[in-house]
Design a protein around this motif. Sequence first.
Motif, PDB file in Angstrom:
ATOM      1  N   GLU A  14       0.689  -1.259  -0.038  1.00 26.67           N
ATOM      2  CA  GLU A  14      -0.019   0.184   0.093  1.00 26.67           C
ATOM      3  C   GLU A  14       0.765   1.272  -0.160  1.00 26.67           C
ATOM      4  OE1 GLU A  14      -2.567  -0.459   3.332  1.00 26.67           O
ATOM      5  OE2 GLU A  14      -3.771  -2.025   2.526  1.00 26.67           O
ATOM      6  N   GLU A  15       1.908   1.176   0.712  1.00 21.28           N
ATOM      7  CA  GLU A  15       2.914   2.233   0.966  1.00 21.28           C
ATOM      8  C   GLU A  15       3.359   2.823  -0.816  1.00 21.28           C
ATOM      9  OE1 GLU A  15       6.195   1.794   3.662  1.00 21.28           O
ATOM     10  OE2 GLU A  15       4.703   1.697   5.250  1.00 21.28           O
ATOM     11  N   GLY A  16       3.774   1.595  -1.322  1.00 19.23           N
ATOM     12  CA  GLY A  16       4.302   1.842  -2.831  1.00 19.23           C
ATOM     13  C   GLY A  16       5.629   2.786  -2.572  1.00 19.23           C
ATOM     14  N   GLY A  17       5.771   3.961  -3.485  1.00 20.99           N
ATOM     15  CA  GLY A  17       6.716   4.811  -3.417  1.00 20.99           C
ATOM     16  C   GLY A  17       8.272   4.084  -3.802  1.00 20.99           C
ATOM     17  N   TRP A  18       9.284   5.099  -3.652  1.00 18.93           N
ATOM     18  CA  TRP A  18      10.502   4.756  -4.100  1.00 18.93           C
ATOM     19  C   TRP A  18      11.252   3.581  -3.218  1.00 18.93           C
ATOM     20  CZ3 TRP A  18      11.838   5.652  -8.526  1.00 18.93           C
ATOM     21  CH2 TRP A  18      11.523   6.704  -9.438  1.00 18.93           C
ATOM     22  N   GLU A  19      10.619   3.328  -1.886  1.00 19.31           N
ATOM     23  CA  GLU A  19      10.870   2.310  -0.963  1.00 19.31           C
ATOM     24  C   GLU A  19      10.723   0.928  -1.809  1.00 19.31           C
ATOM     25  OE1 GLU A  19       8.315   4.281   0.474  1.00 19.31           O
ATOM     26  OE2 GLU A  19      10.238   5.757   0.722  1.00 19.31           O
ATOM     27  N   ALA A  20       9.439   0.855  -2.432  1.00 23.58           N
ATOM     28  CA  ALA A  20       9.039  -0.249  -3.269  1.00 23.58           C
ATOM     29  C   ALA A  20      10.101  -0.684  -4.492  1.00 23.58           C
ATOM     30  CB  ALA A  20       7.611  -0.114  -3.812  1.00 23.58           C
ATOM     31  N   VAL A  31      13.485   2.327 -15.797  1.00 22.14           N
ATOM     32  CA  VAL A  31      12.222   2.774 -16.272  1.00 22.14           C
ATOM     33  C   VAL A  31      11.532   3.782 -15.451  1.00 22.14           C
ATOM     34  CG1 VAL A  31      10.131   1.824 -16.961  1.00 22.14           C
ATOM     35  CG2 VAL A  31      12.221   0.587 -17.642  1.00 22.14           C
ATOM     36  N   ALA A  32      11.641   3.577 -13.993  1.00 24.31           N
ATOM     37  CA  ALA A  32      10.939   4.367 -13.173  1.00 24.31           C
ATOM     38  C   ALA A  32      11.504   5.514 -13.218  1.00 24.31           C
ATOM     39  CB  ALA A  32      10.948   3.882 -11.667  1.00 24.31           C
ATOM     40  N   LYS A  33      12.707   6.053 -13.378  1.00 25.33           N
ATOM     41  CA  LYS A  33      13.493   7.139 -13.318  1.00 25.33           C
ATOM     42  C   LYS A  33      13.066   7.947 -14.629  1.00 25.33           C
ATOM     43  CE  LYS A  33      15.619   8.542  -9.912  1.00 25.33           C
ATOM     44  NZ  LYS A  33      15.215   9.641  -9.160  1.00 25.33           N
ATOM     45  N   VAL A  34      13.083   7.039 -15.761  1.00 21.14           N
ATOM     46  CA  VAL A  34      12.661   7.942 -17.043  1.00 21.14           C
ATOM     47  C   VAL A  34      11.366   8.368 -17.078  1.00 21.14           C
ATOM     48  CG1 VAL A  34      12.341   7.306 -19.478  1.00 21.14           C
ATOM     49  CG2 VAL A  34      14.328   6.612 -18.309  1.00 21.14           C
ATOM     50  N   LEU A  35      10.308   7.638 -16.513  1.00 24.79           N
ATOM     51  CA  LEU A  35       8.785   7.881 -16.254  1.00 24.79           C
ATOM     52  C   LEU A  35       8.803   9.275 -15.063  1.00 24.79           C
ATOM     53  CD1 LEU A  35       7.053   4.514 -16.180  1.00 24.79           C
ATOM     54  CD2 LEU A  35       6.763   6.198 -18.080  1.00 24.79           C
ATOM     55  N   GLU A  36       9.723   9.253 -14.359  1.00 26.16           N
ATOM     56  CA  GLU A  36       9.825  10.119 -13.566  1.00 26.16           C
ATOM     57  C   GLU A  36       9.815  11.706 -14.174  1.00 26.16           C
ATOM     58  OE1 GLU A  36      11.608  11.643  -9.514  1.00 26.16           O
ATOM     59  OE2 GLU A  36      12.916  10.584 -10.568  1.00 26.16           O
ATOM     60  N   TYR A  37      10.781  11.673 -15.278  1.00 22.22           N
ATOM     61  CA  TYR A  37      11.261  12.787 -16.024  1.00 22.22           C
ATOM     62  C   TYR A  37      10.145  13.113 -17.216  1.00 22.22           C
ATOM     63  CZ  TYR A  37      15.334  12.880 -13.112  1.00 22.22           C
ATOM     64  OH  TYR A  37      16.306  12.988 -12.018  1.00 22.22           O
ATOM     65  N   ASN A  38       9.644  11.864 -17.549  1.00 22.02           N
ATOM     66  CA  ASN A  38       8.457  12.353 -18.476  1.00 22.02           C
ATOM     67  C   ASN A  38       7.002  11.937 -18.276  1.00 22.02           C
ATOM     68  OD1 ASN A  38      10.489  12.394 -21.117  1.00 22.02           O
ATOM     69  ND2 ASN A  38      11.295  10.740 -19.874  1.00 22.02           N
ATOM     70  N   ASP A  66       3.564  -4.543 -10.408  1.00 24.46           N
ATOM     71  CA  ASP A  66       3.089  -5.293  -9.449  1.00 24.46           C
ATOM     72  C   ASP A  66       3.429  -4.748  -7.896  1.00 24.46           C
ATOM     73  OD1 ASP A  66       2.566  -7.410 -11.103  1.00 24.46           O
ATOM     74  OD2 ASP A  66       4.659  -8.419 -10.753  1.00 24.46           O
ATOM     75  N   VAL A  67       4.381  -3.711  -7.869  1.00 17.84           N
ATOM     76  CA  VAL A  67       4.587  -3.090  -6.408  1.00 17.84           C
ATOM     77  C   VAL A  67       3.464  -1.753  -6.458  1.00 17.84           C
ATOM     78  CG1 VAL A  67       6.784  -3.965  -6.194  1.00 17.84           C
ATOM     79  CG2 VAL A  67       6.635  -1.646  -7.279  1.00 17.84           C
ATOM     80  N   GLY A  68       2.910  -1.471  -7.563  1.00 14.75           N
ATOM     81  CA  GLY A  68       1.882  -0.070  -7.571  1.00 14.75           C
ATOM     82  C   GLY A  68       2.557   1.059  -7.781  1.00 14.75           C
ATOM     83  N   VAL A  69       3.465   1.077  -8.297  1.00 16.84           N
ATOM     84  CA  VAL A  69       4.328   2.450  -8.715  1.00 16.84           C
ATOM     85  C   VAL A  69       4.200   2.853 -10.063  1.00 16.84           C
ATOM     86  CG1 VAL A  69       5.786   2.283  -6.823  1.00 16.84           C
ATOM     87  CG2 VAL A  69       6.666   1.497  -8.832  1.00 16.84           C
ATOM     88  N   VAL A  70       3.581   2.161 -10.965  1.00 18.31           N
ATOM     89  CA  VAL A  70       3.239   2.529 -12.350  1.00 18.31           C
ATOM     90  C   VAL A  70       1.789   2.246 -12.706  1.00 18.31           C
ATOM     91  CG1 VAL A  70       3.565   1.961 -14.616  1.00 18.31           C
ATOM     92  CG2 VAL A  70       5.548   2.417 -13.281  1.00 18.31           C
ATOM     93  N   THR A  85       2.340   5.650 -16.682  1.00 19.44           N
ATOM     94  CA  THR A  85       2.941   6.917 -15.858  1.00 19.44           C
ATOM     95  C   THR A  85       3.213   6.300 -14.631  1.00 19.44           C
ATOM     96  OG1 THR A  85       0.909   7.926 -16.936  1.00 19.44           O
ATOM     97  CG2 THR A  85       1.705   8.951 -15.138  1.00 19.44           C
ATOM     98  N   LEU A  86       4.399   7.164 -13.889  1.00 22.48           N
ATOM     99  CA  LEU A  86       4.621   6.680 -12.581  1.00 22.48           C
ATOM    100  C   LEU A  86       3.789   7.681 -11.602  1.00 22.48           C
ATOM    101  CD1 LEU A  86       7.181   5.708 -11.214  1.00 22.48           C
ATOM    102  CD2 LEU A  86       7.995   8.031 -10.968  1.00 22.48           C
ATOM    103  N   THR A  87       3.170   6.550 -10.589  1.00 17.87           N
ATOM    104  CA  THR A  87       2.184   7.113  -9.755  1.00 17.87           C
ATOM    105  C   THR A  87       2.869   7.382  -8.423  1.00 17.87           C
ATOM    106  OG1 THR A  87       1.894   4.641  -8.796  1.00 17.87           O
ATOM    107  CG2 THR A  87       0.337   5.541 -10.739  1.00 17.87           C
TER     108      THR A  87
END
Length: 89
Positions: A14-20, A31-38, A66-70, A85-87
């Motif tokens: 449920e927390e998700g976030g960069w820790e996940a 991929v997460a970093k690229v989505l952060e900038y786009n 799967d970890v709920g960040v996208v 999209t990054l969530t």
Amino acid sequence: MSASDIQHAESEEEEGGWEAVADLPPSAKLVAKVLEYNDSLTQSQLAEETLLPPRTVRYALTRLEDVGVVGSRFSFSDARKRIYTLTIE
């Protein structure tokens, strides 16, 4: 697995976030970093931006979902494509 372990795992999801993202493979982090900038990109755009093979991008997106960040949605211009999209912030 005990009940407290299950509850802890659920709260982490449920927390998700960069820790996940920290425990994911390097390709998923990229991929997460690229989505952060786009704001949002298709899978092929992500492959182009990251210089990763499409199959690796697909795997990274699956892990990130799967970890709920996208999040993803269908493209309005081409319903065969999904836009990711990054969530997290």
